[in-house]
Design a protein around this motif. Structure first.
Motif, PDB file in Angstrom:
ATOM      1  N   ARG A  39      10.424  -4.057  -4.330  1.00  0.00           N
ATOM      2  CA  ARG A  39      10.516  -3.485  -2.964  1.00  0.00           C
ATOM      3  C   ARG A  39      10.153  -2.119  -2.937  1.00  0.00           C
ATOM      4  N   VAL A  40       9.188  -1.811  -2.049  1.00  0.00           N
ATOM      5  CA  VAL A  40       8.814  -0.329  -1.885  1.00  0.00           C
ATOM      6  C   VAL A  40      10.081   0.404  -1.381  1.00  0.00           C
ATOM      7  N   PRO A  41      10.685   1.438  -1.933  1.00  0.00           N
ATOM      8  CA  PRO A  41      10.125   2.389  -2.853  1.00  0.00           C
ATOM      9  C   PRO A  41      10.383   2.205  -4.271  1.00  0.00           C
ATOM     10  N   ASP A  42      10.977   1.252  -4.565  1.00  0.00           N
ATOM     11  CA  ASP A  42      11.354   1.004  -6.117  1.00  0.00           C
ATOM     12  C   ASP A  42      10.256   0.497  -6.944  1.00  0.00           C
ATOM     13  N   ILE A  43       9.266   1.184  -6.755  1.00  0.00           N
ATOM     14  CA  ILE A  43       8.221   1.007  -7.734  1.00  0.00           C
ATOM     15  C   ILE A  43       7.891   2.071  -8.547  1.00  0.00           C
ATOM     16  N   ASP A  44       7.035   1.973  -9.782  1.00  0.00           N
ATOM     17  CA  ASP A  44       7.042   2.712 -10.918  1.00  0.00           C
ATOM     18  C   ASP A  44       5.965   3.673 -10.643  1.00  0.00           C
ATOM     19  N   ASP A  45       5.715   4.692 -11.377  1.00  0.00           N
ATOM     20  CA  ASP A  45       4.702   5.597 -11.134  1.00  0.00           C
ATOM     21  C   ASP A  45       3.243   5.176 -11.550  1.00  0.00           C
ATOM     22  N   ARG A  46       3.543   4.076 -12.332  1.00  0.00           N
ATOM     23  CA  ARG A  46       1.819   3.425 -12.273  1.00  0.00           C
ATOM     24  C   ARG A  46       1.433   2.849 -10.978  1.00  0.00           C
ATOM     25  N   GLN A  47       2.629   2.208 -10.329  1.00  0.00           N
ATOM     26  CA  GLN A  47       2.184   1.393  -9.266  1.00  0.00           C
ATOM     27  C   GLN A  47       1.762   2.557  -7.933  1.00  0.00           C
ATOM     28  N   VAL A  48       2.686   3.508  -8.003  1.00  0.00           N
ATOM     29  CA  VAL A  48       2.256   4.663  -7.192  1.00  0.00           C
ATOM     30  C   VAL A  48       0.722   5.038  -7.239  1.00  0.00           C
ATOM     31  N   ALA A  49       0.539   5.563  -8.519  1.00  0.00           N
ATOM     32  CA  ALA A  49      -1.056   6.034  -8.634  1.00  0.00           C
ATOM     33  C   ALA A  49      -1.997   5.004  -8.465  1.00  0.00           C
ATOM     34  N   GLN A  50      -1.644   3.732  -8.476  1.00  0.00           N
ATOM     35  CA  GLN A  50      -2.452   2.713  -8.198  1.00  0.00           C
ATOM     36  C   GLN A  50      -2.642   2.604  -6.572  1.00  0.00           C
ATOM     37  N   LEU A  51      -1.714   2.702  -5.804  1.00  0.00           N
ATOM     38  CA  LEU A  51      -1.652   3.061  -4.449  1.00  0.00           C
ATOM     39  C   LEU A  51      -2.458   4.209  -3.911  1.00  0.00           C
ATOM     40  N   GLU A  52      -2.433   5.353  -4.621  1.00  0.00           N
ATOM     41  CA  GLU A  52      -3.318   6.398  -4.273  1.00  0.00           C
ATOM     42  C   GLU A  52      -4.485   6.174  -4.531  1.00  0.00           C
ATOM     43  N   VAL A  53      -5.251   5.335  -5.886  1.00  0.00           N
ATOM     44  CA  VAL A  53      -6.450   5.190  -6.044  1.00  0.00           C
ATOM     45  C   VAL A  53      -6.942   4.048  -4.877  1.00  0.00           C
ATOM     46  N   ILE A  54      -6.218   3.279  -4.764  1.00  0.00           N
ATOM     47  CA  ILE A  54      -6.892   2.294  -3.401  1.00  0.00           C
ATOM     48  C   ILE A  54      -7.069   2.883  -2.215  1.00  0.00           C
ATOM     49  N   LYS A  55      -6.026   3.940  -1.875  1.00  0.00           N
ATOM     50  CA  LYS A  55      -6.242   4.605  -0.525  1.00  0.00           C
ATOM     51  C   LYS A  55      -7.562   5.353  -0.777  1.00  0.00           C
ATOM     52  N   GLU A  56      -7.833   6.057  -1.472  1.00  0.00           N
ATOM     53  CA  GLU A  56      -9.143   6.810  -1.936  1.00  0.00           C
ATOM     54  C   GLU A  56     -10.478   5.744  -1.801  1.00  0.00           C
ATOM     55  N   LYS A  57     -10.171   4.708  -2.483  1.00  0.00           N
ATOM     56  CA  LYS A  57     -11.326   3.891  -2.936  1.00  0.00           C
ATOM     57  C   LYS A  57     -12.076   3.198  -1.673  1.00  0.00           C
ATOM     58  N   TYR A  58     -10.763   2.617  -0.852  1.00  0.00           N
ATOM     59  CA  TYR A  58     -11.314   1.941   0.358  1.00  0.00           C
ATOM     60  C   TYR A  58     -11.207   2.926   1.716  1.00  0.00           C
ATOM     61  N   ASP A  59     -10.690   3.853   1.514  1.00  0.00           N
ATOM     62  CA  ASP A  59     -10.590   4.710   2.860  1.00  0.00           C
ATOM     63  C   ASP A  59      -9.608   4.347   3.813  1.00  0.00           C
ATOM     64  N   ILE A  60      -8.432   3.965   3.209  1.00  0.00           N
ATOM     65  CA  ILE A  60      -7.296   3.239   4.312  1.00  0.00           C
ATOM     66  C   ILE A  60      -6.430   4.345   4.419  1.00  0.00           C
ATOM     67  N   VAL A  61      -5.836   3.668   5.540  1.00  0.00           N
ATOM     68  CA  VAL A  61      -4.334   4.505   5.824  1.00  0.00           C
ATOM     69  C   VAL A  61      -2.984   3.585   5.575  1.00  0.00           C
ATOM     70  N   TYR A  62      -2.227   4.073   5.068  1.00  0.00           N
ATOM     71  CA  TYR A  62      -0.714   3.511   4.916  1.00  0.00           C
ATOM     72  C   TYR A  62      -0.100   3.955   6.178  1.00  0.00           C
ATOM     73  N   SER A  63       0.304   3.012   6.935  1.00  0.00           N
ATOM     74  CA  SER A  63       1.064   2.886   8.355  1.00  0.00           C
ATOM     75  C   SER A  63       2.281   3.156   8.191  1.00  0.00           C
ATOM     76  N   ALA A  64       2.953   2.692   7.334  1.00  0.00           N
ATOM     77  CA  ALA A  64       4.524   2.718   7.036  1.00  0.00           C
ATOM     78  C   ALA A  64       4.946   2.349   5.926  1.00  0.00           C
ATOM     79  N   ILE A  65       6.130   2.886   5.432  1.00  0.00           N
ATOM     80  CA  ILE A  65       6.903   2.262   4.189  1.00  0.00           C
ATOM     81  C   ILE A  65       7.968   1.320   4.780  1.00  0.00           C
ATOM     82  N   GLY A  66       7.722  -0.139   4.518  1.00  0.00           N
ATOM     83  CA  GLY A  66       8.838  -0.965   4.881  1.00  0.00           C
ATOM     84  C   GLY A  66       9.890  -1.034   3.751  1.00  0.00           C
ATOM     85  N   ALA A  67      10.659  -0.207   3.550  1.00  0.00           N
ATOM     86  CA  ALA A  67      11.614   0.028   2.428  1.00  0.00           C
ATOM     87  C   ALA A  67      12.766  -0.938   2.579  1.00  0.00           C
ATOM     88  N   GLY A  68      12.935  -1.649   3.562  1.00  0.00           N
ATOM     89  CA  GLY A  68      14.386  -2.379   3.742  1.00  0.00           C
ATOM     90  C   GLY A  68      15.611  -1.630   3.508  1.00  0.00           C
TER      91      GLY A  68
END
Length: 277
Positions: A39-68
């Motif tokens: 469950r986000v935000p209980d992810i590791d640094d590798r996964q966070v870095a992956q989210l940053e790469v995906i955001k840049e590559k596909y020019d997307i927006v993360y609209s919210a963090i559903g952290a539960g």
């Protein structure tokens, strides 16, 4: 009006989710909830870095963090553990340029939301808002059955005691809890930060999963969407499929939501043109 989708309603692999959503369905906003079993935000640094790469590559927006957050028993030790997760969610939101973090108003299995329960809940959410607003973010409590905020009416009562608290309005959740969305919306229209779009074909949620693909149920979305389109504070509608198989059900839900929005806009345009003649 933009359409978002909770990424793991496509896949818990965020790259696969964004590739399918952006390249095949033309969806460019994603709420983050589950990634590779965590469950986000209980992810590791590798996964966070992956989210940053995906955001840049596909020019997307993360609209919210559903952290539960705060979907826990109403005891002090459980709540304090959630504040640790809140701090992690804040850091993740700042790193990914997300403004809204969502959570819940504690578990309330008796569904009575007594004065004692609310008196216990209020100071915690006052603390949440003070903490999160200091970072320039907003916290939105979701309408969810068997929590302290099942309906918009519950939400209004809490907001009146917690200035700055926002609502993650899920009309289908409130509907299965017994509230008609058209009665709930006026109570919270001034504090909606996020909207979840799913459907339900029953209010017998204690007996079975009531949720179905968007458009297959009884929630009056054709009456809800026009209200939201007129509300300039609501910029995004987020698909929460909530039923498998995920990819076909999510694609159907996105397609139907987009078609409903366009149909309502076209009808409003026709009425406006007719009135101008």
């Amino acid at each position: 009006m933009k359409i978002s989708i909770i990424a793991d309603e496509i896949s818990q692999d965020p790259h696969a989710a964004v590739y399918i959503g952006s390249q095949m369905w033309n969806v460019n906003q994603y709420e983050l909830r589950m990634i590779e079993g965590k469950r986000v935000p209980d992810i590791d640094d590798r996964q966070v870095a992956q989210l940053e790469v995906i955001k840049e590559k596909y020019d997307i927006v993360y609209s919210a963090i559903g952290a539960g957050l705060f979907k826990c028993e109403p005891d002090d030790s459980a709540i304090e553990r959630q504040f640790e997760r809140l701090d992690k969610a804040i850091q993740l939101a700042k790193r990914l340029d997300v403004r809204t973090i969502t959570g819940f108003a504690l578990q309330d299995a008796q569904t009575h939301r007594s004065k004692e329960f609310r008196d216990k809940m209020v100071p915690h959410f006052q603390k949440v808002c003070k903490r999160i607003q200091g970072e320039g973010l907003q916290f939105a409590v979701e309408t969810e059955y068997m929590t302290g905020v099942e309906t918009a009416r519950d939400a209004r009562e809490l907001i009146d005691q917690v200035p700055g608290l926002k609502i993650n309005w899920d009309p289908a959740n409130a509907w299965v809890a017994g509230e008609h969305p058209l009665e709930g919306y006026p109570l919270i229209r001034d504090c909606i930060a996020n909207v979840h779009c799913k459907d339900a074909d029953s209010k017998a949620w204690r007996e079975r999963n009531p949720f179905v693909a968007f458009g297959d149920g009884l929630v009056p979305w054709d009456e809800i969407i026009p209200l939201l389109l007129r509300d300039s504070s609501v910029q995004t509608l987020t698909v929460e499929t909530h039923i498998g198989p995920l990819i076909p059900k999510s694609e159907k839900s996105v397609r139907r939501l987009r078609a409903l929005i366009q149909s309502i806009k076209n009808n409003q345009l026709t009425i406006e043109k007719g009135g101008a003649q």
